[in-house]
Design a protein around this motif. Structure first.
Motif: not given
Length: 135
Positions: A14-15, A18, A22, A25-26, A28-29, A32-33, A103
């Motif tokens: 997932v990392c 992202y 993106q 937007d890394y 934030t994403s 969230g994950s 974050h």
């Protein structure tokens, strides 16, 4: 241990996705994950192993912090390729840095709270186990 590895490899994937798809937007994403996967691991893993959870939290925190300079260089390369407005580019970089720090702060608070909860959950589980053995 297999469940732990599945969750950890899933977070790596997932990392990486992202960061590749993106780059701006890394933070934030990724936040969230982690906010979804870490509690899911605690609830659905079945075992109460604080040490594995602690290792997972530390590894993910290291990934989040180490990915910042790599992603920052990639963003700089992308912005240098596009001869656009330099003022807008500086705003994007400033936003990226602010977003990362914000974050990181919330991630640290979330991780400390979840680690305390996982530790308390393991203590309770062990106490119940000892009570059942004594009865």
């Amino acid at each position: 241990l297999i469940v732990w590895l599945i969750y950890l490899i899933g977070l790596f994937i997932v990392c990486a996705l992202y960061m590749a798809l993106q780059p701006l937007d890394y933070p934030t994403s990724f936040f969230g994950s982690l906010y979804i996967v870490l509690p899911a691991y605690l609830l659905l893993s079945g075992g109460q192993n604080f040490l594995l959870y602690l290792i997972m939290v530390i590894v993910n925190l290291i990934i989040y912090i180490a990915a910042y300079p790599a992603n920052y260089d990639r963003i700089m390369d992308l912005l240098l390729e596009d001869p656009g407005n330099s003022e807008e580019d500086s705003y994007l970089l400033a936003y990226y840095k602010k977003d990362f720090m914000t974050h990181l702060y919330y991630l640290l608070i979330f991780m400390v709270i979840s680690l305390v909860g996982a530790f308390r959950q393991e203590i309770t589980s062990r106490e119940q186990f000892l009570q059942r053995i004594l009865m």
